[in-house]
Scaffold this motif. Structure first.
Motif, PDB file in Angstrom:
ATOM      1  N   ILE A 111       0.843  -1.196   0.000  1.00 47.48           N
ATOM      2  CA  ILE A 111       0.000   0.000   0.000  1.00 47.48           C
ATOM      3  C   ILE A 111       0.875   1.241   0.000  1.00 47.48           C
ATOM      4  N   ASN A 112       0.251   2.374  -0.242  1.00 48.51           N
ATOM      5  CA  ASN A 112       0.832   3.668   0.053  1.00 48.51           C
ATOM      6  C   ASN A 112      -0.018   4.261   1.172  1.00 48.51           C
ATOM      7  N   PRO A 113       0.506   4.358   2.394  1.00 51.44           N
ATOM      8  CA  PRO A 113      -0.302   4.879   3.491  1.00 51.44           C
ATOM      9  C   PRO A 113      -0.913   6.238   3.187  1.00 51.44           C
ATOM     10  N   GLY A 114      -0.273   7.001   2.307  1.00 52.62           N
ATOM     11  CA  GLY A 114      -0.781   8.336   2.000  1.00 52.62           C
ATOM     12  C   GLY A 114      -1.957   8.371   1.047  1.00 52.62           C
ATOM     13  N   ASN A 115      -2.308   7.232   0.425  1.00 49.35           N
ATOM     14  CA  ASN A 115      -3.419   7.309  -0.551  1.00 49.35           C
ATOM     15  C   ASN A 115      -4.611   6.428  -0.188  1.00 49.35           C
ATOM     16  N   ILE A 116      -4.675   5.982   1.077  1.00 53.71           N
ATOM     17  CA  ILE A 116      -5.831   5.165   1.458  1.00 53.71           C
ATOM     18  C   ILE A 116      -6.775   5.910   2.414  1.00 53.71           C
ATOM     19  N   PRO A 135       3.324  -7.878   7.403  1.00 56.42           N
ATOM     20  CA  PRO A 135       4.150  -6.736   7.018  1.00 56.42           C
ATOM     21  C   PRO A 135       3.507  -5.910   5.898  1.00 56.42           C
ATOM     22  N   ILE A 136       3.938  -4.677   5.819  1.00 53.73           N
ATOM     23  CA  ILE A 136       3.430  -3.754   4.795  1.00 53.73           C
ATOM     24  C   ILE A 136       4.586  -3.286   3.925  1.00 53.73           C
ATOM     25  N   ARG A 137       4.403  -3.370   2.616  1.00 56.80           N
ATOM     26  CA  ARG A 137       5.386  -2.764   1.710  1.00 56.80           C
ATOM     27  C   ARG A 137       4.899  -1.390   1.300  1.00 56.80           C
ATOM     28  N   ILE A 138       5.711  -0.407   1.572  1.00 56.36           N
ATOM     29  CA  ILE A 138       5.445   0.943   1.089  1.00 56.36           C
ATOM     30  C   ILE A 138       5.916   0.988  -0.356  1.00 56.36           C
ATOM     31  N   GLY A 139       4.964   1.038  -1.265  1.00 55.27           N
ATOM     32  CA  GLY A 139       5.299   0.986  -2.677  1.00 55.27           C
ATOM     33  C   GLY A 139       5.221   2.354  -3.337  1.00 55.27           C
ATOM     34  N   VAL A 140       6.345   3.048  -3.373  1.00 57.84           N
ATOM     35  CA  VAL A 140       6.404   4.365  -4.009  1.00 57.84           C
ATOM     36  C   VAL A 140       6.636   4.173  -5.501  1.00 57.84           C
ATOM     37  N   ASN A 141       5.836   4.852  -6.296  1.00 59.14           N
ATOM     38  CA  ASN A 141       5.934   4.734  -7.750  1.00 59.14           C
ATOM     39  C   ASN A 141       6.073   6.116  -8.364  1.00 59.14           C
ATOM     40  N   ALA A 142       7.016   6.268  -9.279  1.00 62.45           N
ATOM     41  CA  ALA A 142       7.262   7.570  -9.898  1.00 62.45           C
ATOM     42  C   ALA A 142       6.034   8.127 -10.608  1.00 62.45           C
ATOM     43  N   GLY A 143       5.137   7.237 -11.010  1.00 59.17           N
ATOM     44  CA  GLY A 143       3.963   7.687 -11.737  1.00 59.17           C
ATOM     45  C   GLY A 143       2.818   8.151 -10.873  1.00 59.17           C
ATOM     46  N   SER A 144       2.950   8.014  -9.550  1.00 55.31           N
ATOM     47  CA  SER A 144       1.831   8.388  -8.681  1.00 55.31           C
ATOM     48  C   SER A 144       2.303   9.074  -7.405  1.00 55.31           C
ATOM     49  N   GLN A 161      11.544  11.299  -0.524  1.00 60.81           N
ATOM     50  CA  GLN A 161      10.698  12.028   0.424  1.00 60.81           C
ATOM     51  C   GLN A 161       9.336  11.365   0.585  1.00 60.81           C
ATOM     52  N   SER A 162       8.789  10.872  -0.517  1.00 57.17           N
ATOM     53  CA  SER A 162       7.509  10.172  -0.445  1.00 57.17           C
ATOM     54  C   SER A 162       7.629   8.946   0.448  1.00 57.17           C
ATOM     55  N   ALA A 163       8.685   8.167   0.256  1.00 60.32           N
ATOM     56  CA  ALA A 163       8.883   6.968   1.076  1.00 60.32           C
ATOM     57  C   ALA A 163       9.036   7.323   2.550  1.00 60.32           C
ATOM     58  N   LEU A 164       9.816   8.353   2.843  1.00 57.71           N
ATOM     59  CA  LEU A 164      10.053   8.740   4.229  1.00 57.71           C
ATOM     60  C   LEU A 164       8.775   9.244   4.899  1.00 57.71           C
ATOM     61  N   ARG A 165       7.916   9.913   4.142  1.00 62.33           N
ATOM     62  CA  ARG A 165       6.628  10.343   4.682  1.00 62.33           C
ATOM     63  C   ARG A 165       5.808   9.139   5.130  1.00 62.33           C
ATOM     64  N   HIS A 166       5.768   8.140   4.258  1.00 65.55           N
ATOM     65  CA  HIS A 166       4.972   6.954   4.563  1.00 65.55           C
ATOM     66  C   HIS A 166       5.578   6.159   5.714  1.00 65.55           C
ATOM     67  N   VAL A 167       6.895   6.091   5.758  1.00 69.03           N
ATOM     68  CA  VAL A 167       7.568   5.429   6.867  1.00 69.03           C
ATOM     69  C   VAL A 167       7.231   6.122   8.183  1.00 69.03           C
ATOM     70  N   ALA A 168       7.243   7.458   8.164  1.00 68.27           N
ATOM     71  CA  ALA A 168       6.950   8.221   9.379  1.00 68.27           C
ATOM     72  C   ALA A 168       5.548   7.931   9.895  1.00 68.27           C
ATOM     73  N   ILE A 169       4.595   7.792   8.972  1.00 72.91           N
ATOM     74  CA  ILE A 169       3.219   7.478   9.377  1.00 72.91           C
ATOM     75  C   ILE A 169       3.175   6.158  10.129  1.00 72.91           C
ATOM     76  N   LEU A 170       3.845   5.137   9.592  1.00 73.48           N
ATOM     77  CA  LEU A 170       3.823   3.815  10.220  1.00 73.48           C
ATOM     78  C   LEU A 170       4.608   3.801  11.532  1.00 73.48           C
ATOM     79  N   GLU A 171       5.755   4.477  11.532  1.00 71.20           N
ATOM     80  CA  GLU A 171       6.569   4.492  12.752  1.00 71.20           C
ATOM     81  C   GLU A 171       5.859   5.221  13.891  1.00 71.20           C
TER      82      GLU A 171
END
Length: 367
Positions: A111-116, A135-144, A161-171
């Motif tokens: 998932i992307n925690p930022g888009n659900i 476990p959750i995979r934070i899947g950052v994609n250049a197209g989205s 930065q997108s990945a780190l944002r999502h990591v911060a949400i989960l942490e």
């Protein structure tokens, strides 16, 4: 020292924290795992399970399915039943689908925690995943990517930065069973992003070139991108994204790993490029041998050489091989000539020799 020992010797892997995905460990000291994704309609249980079966036969160790709607989510329990490899649900936008997938017994989420949805929706998914140890995979994609990160255009910093944002949400929610991917179809962009992120987090990386293309072009693009990262010690699980039968993704993935000496599943074919010395139909012979080797799971080096110059001498490190002559050829093992056979029997005799080697490894030689 074999190639796989050499790979371990010359490539220092990044130290990542291990994540348990069903029975497969991703990261830490675990082998780099190979995964793929079905391209069937997930709600069609029969078709999806059949394709997963073919992927498993090819060596797939983790399989992902798209869950775009409730119908697909309802199919997950039947797909999961009796499955021998971890099942990952790919979720976007609707957190209800993530909750349904967890309830269905999947082994992982992408998932992307930022888009659900808002924080309350992310909290609900994370709590459910924690309870089931998923476990959750934070899947950052250049197209989205998020729009605010694209103000200066698409660049590696935006992916990171997108990945780190999502990591911060989960942490913030106390969740650390995380894998991360930074996918892009632009290879240099992808490479730089992973290198940058590796300096900031110790979570395991899922690597790949997204939307790589057709089997031919996509395999080359993936080999360059994935191979470059693996050679630098980056990457804990990989997927080759190709337009076509996903079984090809698994085969190409293992070829990349074998080329770097990181995995030893299946046979490795060595064949010369042909030249004016060649007096047998080497192209056809090599093609037939390659096809027949797809059925072999044991590590084995097989050489198909056009002449004696590139035969037993240059390919003496191969377990078994062919060296062409004038309408005939030599069968050799570890550089030692076994016998001479007519051209039309070369493939069959080579396969017989391969069978003898495999039987010997299984303790049956001479029976």
């Amino acid at each position: 020292m074999n190639d796989f020992e050499l790979g371990a010797k010359y490539m220092q892997r990044r130290k990542s924290r291990p994540v348990q995905l069903g029975d497969v460990t991703v990261g830490g000291a675990a082998p780099i795992s190979v995964q793929s994704m079905t391209n069937t309609d997930t709600s069609d249980v029969t078709a999806t399970r059949a394709q997963i079966g073919r992927l498993i036969e090819a060596g797939c160790e983790i399989v992902r399915v798209a869950v775009p709607d409730k119908k697909a989510a309802k199919a997950l329990p039947a797909i999961k039943q009796g499955l021998t490899i971890p099942l990952v649900a790919d979720i976007h936008f609707d957190y209800h689908l993530a909750l349904a997938a967890i309830e269905a017994g999947v082994d992982g989420l992408r998932i992307n925690p930022g888009n659900i949805g808002g924080r309350d929706k992310v909290v609900a998914v994370v709590k459910a995943a924690q309870q089931k140890h998923i476990p959750i995979r934070i899947g950052v994609n250049a197209g989205s990517l998020e729009k605010d990160l694209l103000q200066e255009g698409l660049n590696p910093q935006a992916l990171v930065q997108s990945a780190l944002r999502h990591v911060a949400i989960l942490e913030e929610l106390g969740f650390y069973d995380v894998k991360i991917s930074l996918k892009a179809s632009d290879v240099p962009l992808m490479l730089t992003a992973y290198r940058m992120l590796a300096e900031k987090v110790d979570y395991p990386f899922h690597i790949g070139v997204t939307e790589a293309g057709t089997v031919f072009a996509g395999s080359i693009k993936s080999a360059v991108g994935i191979g470059a990262l693996l050679s630098e010690g980056l990457g804990d699980t990989i997927r080759v994204s190709l337009t076509g039968d996903p079984v090809q993704e698994v085969r190409v993935a293992y070829e990349i790993l074998k080329a770097l000496g990181l995995r030893s599943r299946g046979a490795e074919l060595i064949s010369c490029p042909t030249c004016g010395r060649t007096r047998i139909d080497l192209v056809s012979i090599a093609g037939e041998v390659e096809q027949r080797l797809t059925l072999i799971n044991q590590p084995l080096k097989v050489a198909v050489m056009g002449c004696v110059v590139n035969g037993p001498g240059e390919a003496k490190h191969a377990d078994v091989g062919i060296a062409g002559g004038h309408g005939e050829g030599l069968i050799f093992r570890k550089g030692q000539i076994i016998r001479k056979v007519p051209e039309n029997l070369l493939v069959e005799e080579l396969m017989k020799e391969i069978d003898h080697i495999i039987q010997g490894r299984n303790g049956d030689e001479g029976i």
